[in-house]
Structures are given as C-alpha cells and as structure tokens.
Design an enzyme around this catalytic site. Structure first.
Site, PDB file in Angstrom:
ATOM      1  N   ASP A  10       0.830  -1.214   0.000  1.00  0.00           N
ATOM      2  CA  ASP A  10       0.000   0.000   0.000  1.00  0.00           C
ATOM      3  C   ASP A  10       0.863   1.262   0.000  1.00  0.00           C
ATOM      4  OD1 ASP A  10      -2.412   1.334  -0.063  1.00  0.00           O
ATOM      5  OD2 ASP A  10      -2.603   1.394   2.121  1.00  0.00           O
ATOM      6  N   HIS A  60       2.382   3.672  -8.938  1.00  0.00           N
ATOM      7  CA  HIS A  60       2.169   2.250  -9.251  1.00  0.00           C
ATOM      8  C   HIS A  60       3.360   1.699 -10.041  1.00  0.00           C
ATOM      9  CE1 HIS A  60      -1.728   2.243  -7.505  1.00  0.00           C
ATOM     10  NE2 HIS A  60      -2.261   3.068  -8.378  1.00  0.00           N
ATOM     11  N   LEU A  75      10.159 -20.785  -5.469  1.00  0.00           N
ATOM     12  CA  LEU A  75       9.297 -19.839  -4.736  1.00  0.00           C
ATOM     13  C   LEU A  75       7.951 -19.806  -5.442  1.00  0.00           C
ATOM     14  CD1 LEU A  75       8.842 -17.299  -2.819  1.00  0.00           C
ATOM     15  CD2 LEU A  75       9.666 -15.921  -4.724  1.00  0.00           C
TER      16      LEU A  75
HETATM   17  C1  IPE Z   1      -5.411  -2.690  -0.191  1.00  0.00           C
HETATM   18  O1  IPE Z   1      -5.085  -1.372  -0.348  1.00  0.00           O
HETATM   19  C2  IPE Z   1      -5.402  -3.393  -1.512  1.00  0.00           C
HETATM   20  C3  IPE Z   1      -4.093  -3.512  -2.135  1.00  0.00           C
HETATM   21  C4  IPE Z   1      -2.940  -3.157  -1.651  1.00  0.00           C
HETATM   22  C5  IPE Z   1      -4.132  -4.134  -3.406  1.00  0.00           C
HETATM   23  P1  IPE Z   1      -6.202  -0.242  -0.477  1.00  0.00           P
HETATM   24  O2  IPE Z   1      -5.473   1.035  -0.595  1.00  0.00           O
HETATM   25  O3  IPE Z   1      -7.143  -0.577  -1.552  1.00  0.00           O
HETATM   26  O4  IPE Z   1      -6.956  -0.357   0.901  1.00  0.00           O
HETATM   27  P2  IPE Z   1      -7.940   0.676   1.593  1.00  0.00           P
HETATM   28  O5  IPE Z   1      -9.058   0.927   0.646  1.00  0.00           O
HETATM   29  O6  IPE Z   1      -7.158   1.917   1.856  1.00  0.00           O
HETATM   30  O7  IPE Z   1      -8.351   0.012   2.851  1.00  0.00           O
HETATM   31  C1  IPE Z   2      -1.741   0.081  -3.287  1.00  0.00           C
HETATM   32  O1  IPE Z   2      -1.457   1.422  -3.342  1.00  0.00           O
HETATM   33  C2  IPE Z   2      -1.847  -0.527  -4.632  1.00  0.00           C
HETATM   34  C3  IPE Z   2      -3.215  -0.840  -5.048  1.00  0.00           C
HETATM   35  C4  IPE Z   2      -4.280  -0.788  -4.318  1.00  0.00           C
HETATM   36  C5  IPE Z   2      -3.375  -1.244  -6.415  1.00  0.00           C
HETATM   37  P1  IPE Z   2      -2.613   2.495  -3.353  1.00  0.00           P
HETATM   38  O2  IPE Z   2      -2.966   2.774  -4.772  1.00  0.00           O
HETATM   39  O3  IPE Z   2      -3.722   2.084  -2.482  1.00  0.00           O
HETATM   40  O4  IPE Z   2      -1.877   3.744  -2.753  1.00  0.00           O
HETATM   41  P2  IPE Z   2      -2.483   4.778  -1.718  1.00  0.00           P
HETATM   42  O5  IPE Z   2      -2.862   3.985  -0.502  1.00  0.00           O
HETATM   43  O6  IPE Z   2      -3.649   5.412  -2.380  1.00  0.00           O
HETATM   44  O7  IPE Z   2      -1.357   5.709  -1.454  1.00  0.00           O
HETATM   45 MG    MG Z   3      -4.134   2.402  -0.497  1.00  0.00          MG
END
Ligand code: IPE
Ligand code: IPE
Ligand code: MG
Length: 224
Positions: A12, A29, A122
């Site tokens: 995240d 990303h 892995l």
């Molecule tokens: C969780 O992250 C999903 C992934 C890392 C793929 P999110 O950014 O979507 O989670 P919330 O919505 O903040 O809880």
């Molecule tokens: C996690 O990073 C990756 C995915 C959910 C695809 P985020 O896109 O949720 O990044 P933040 O949390 O908005 O910074």
């Molecule tokens: Mg996020």
C-alpha cells in the site's frame, strides 16, 4: 528462531508516493513494481517458499477507470516481459482471486500459471480481484451444495489458498493499520507488521529488519 515459509504483503501507498514525488498516482504504481522485483529476489535469498502479494482487491474496482486501466496495463506488460525470467528462476506464479478481466489478460494469466506450474523455488500468489469475504462465502456455498460437513479442513479445501500454508508474516506498508479484506481466515495466527513507508520506498533492508524481528518473536498459538 521461527521458520519463515510464507510472507504476505499488502503493498500500500503507491498512489500517495506518486502524488508526493511525481504528481500522479500512476507514477507510484509504476515505481511500486520495482519494489516487487526487489522483494521477490530477497524472498528467494531468505529461502521463503510462498510470497503472497495483494495487488488488486475486489473493492479496488471503485477507483477511477483511468487508474484501473493503468494498473492492469502494468501487469500485462510485466507478465509479457518477465514471465520467462521468472520461469527460468524456477518461480511459480499463482493467481488468487477471480479472473474476470479482459480475455487477453485472462489468457496471459492462465498461460503464466500453466507455464510455471511445476516450479519449486518460490511460489508467488498474486492476489488480483481478491476479496476475503467473497472467498469465504463462496467456500461455504460449495460446502453446502456438496452437503459436506463444515470443518476447518473442509472449508480450506474450497478457499483460493487451497494447498498453500497460512502466512507466517503479514507486512502492510503505507502507514495504514487495517486488513482491507485480505486473507481474513488465513491470517488467524500471522505476525503482523505495519510499516510507515509507502510501498515504492520499502527497501530490502526494511524487509530484512522485519524478518529478523519476526524470527525472534515467541509464537504461542494459544500455548504458553
Ligand atoms: C489494499 O489497499 C489493496 C491492495 C494493496 C491491493 P487499499 O489502498 O485498496 O486499501 P484501503 O481501501 O485503503 O483500505
Ligand atoms: C496500493 O497502493 C496498490 C493498489 C491498491 C493497487 P494504493 O494505490 O492504495 O496507494 P495509496 O494507498 O492510495 O497511497
Ligand atoms: Mg491504499
């Protein structure tokens, strides 16, 4: 010292990283993918057998289309260009979640899983369109339909993680302390580390530090 067989990661903070340093979430990303590569390599060094990466949740469909499309184009490029290399490194790729993407991506995912299915170094479980609540409800429905007795063992058979041992360690980057519908059943006894850093900034040294700390935890599993 605790053995470490399975690491699960909620990757995240990409979007916030992108906005902070490059003025676009998508740039985050892209950068996050570099961390994925580093962590895969380091997992092999640590002789970890299963690495489960949360890449897209069932709730992530609520994001703008532009971001969703970008994420899947990144994945498509990654697999197209790198699956051969993963295969050479004896890495197995498995998708957990529901594969209902474009027919092109579905094919690519199926092909990548098939190509690497015999690999043993892995196993990477890529959680894509994955949601733990959906997974559990689905498993209960199958049990009900088949008239099977409900038990931990029977339920596990119908989870996406069938034949995969539960994670020993969960890491969530991005300075947020929640599970976001990830492996709710499977994480029952995982050791959990919440990291402040955004995923693109997460380094091999951070990973090593967590693993070292994990290895020294007294895991009780209810005992004393
Ligand atoms: C969780 O992250 C999903 C992934 C890392 C793929 P999110 O950014 O979507 O989670 P919330 O919505 O903040 O809880
Ligand atoms: C996690 O990073 C990756 C995915 C959910 C695809 P985020 O896109 O949720 O990044 P933040 O949390 O908005 O910074
Ligand atoms: Mg996020």
């Amino acid at each position: 010292m605790n053995p470490l067989n399975h690491v699960a990661i909620i990757m995240d903070g990409n979007g916030r990283w992108g906005l902070k340093y490059k003025r676009s979430r998508n740039a985050g990303h892209k950068e996050g993918l570099k961390t994925v590569e580093r962590i895969i390599k380091q997992s092999i060094k640590h002789k970890i057998k299963f690495l489960t990466l949360y890449a897209f949740s069932t709730e992530n469909w609520r994001r703008p289309k532009k971001e969703i499309n970008y994420l899947f184009s990144l994945l498509e490029n990654f697999l197209t260009n790198r699956i051969g290399e993963l295969h050479k490194k004896n890495i197995r790729l498995k998708i957990i979640g529901v594969k209902n993407f474009s027919s092109k991506l579905n094919k690519l995912l199926d092909g990548s899983e098939k190509k690497t299915s015999k690999n043993t170094k892995l196993q990477i479980n890529l959680a894509l369109n994955y949601g733990s609540k959906f997974e559990l409800i689905n498993a209960f429905k199958v049990l009900q339909r088949k008239g099977e007795k409900i038990s931990e063992k029977s339920l596990s058979k119908y989870l996406q993680t069938k034949n995969i041992p539960d994670p020993d360690l969960l890491i969530r980057t991005g300075n947020t302390k929640r599970l976001s519908n990830f492996l709710l059943w499977q994480l029952a006894y995982a050791e959990i580390f919440f990291e402040r850093k955004f995923w693109p900034d997460f380094t091999v040294r951070d990973y090593d530090r967590i693993i070292k700390e994990y290895k020294n935890i007294k895991r009780n599993f209810g005992k004393i």
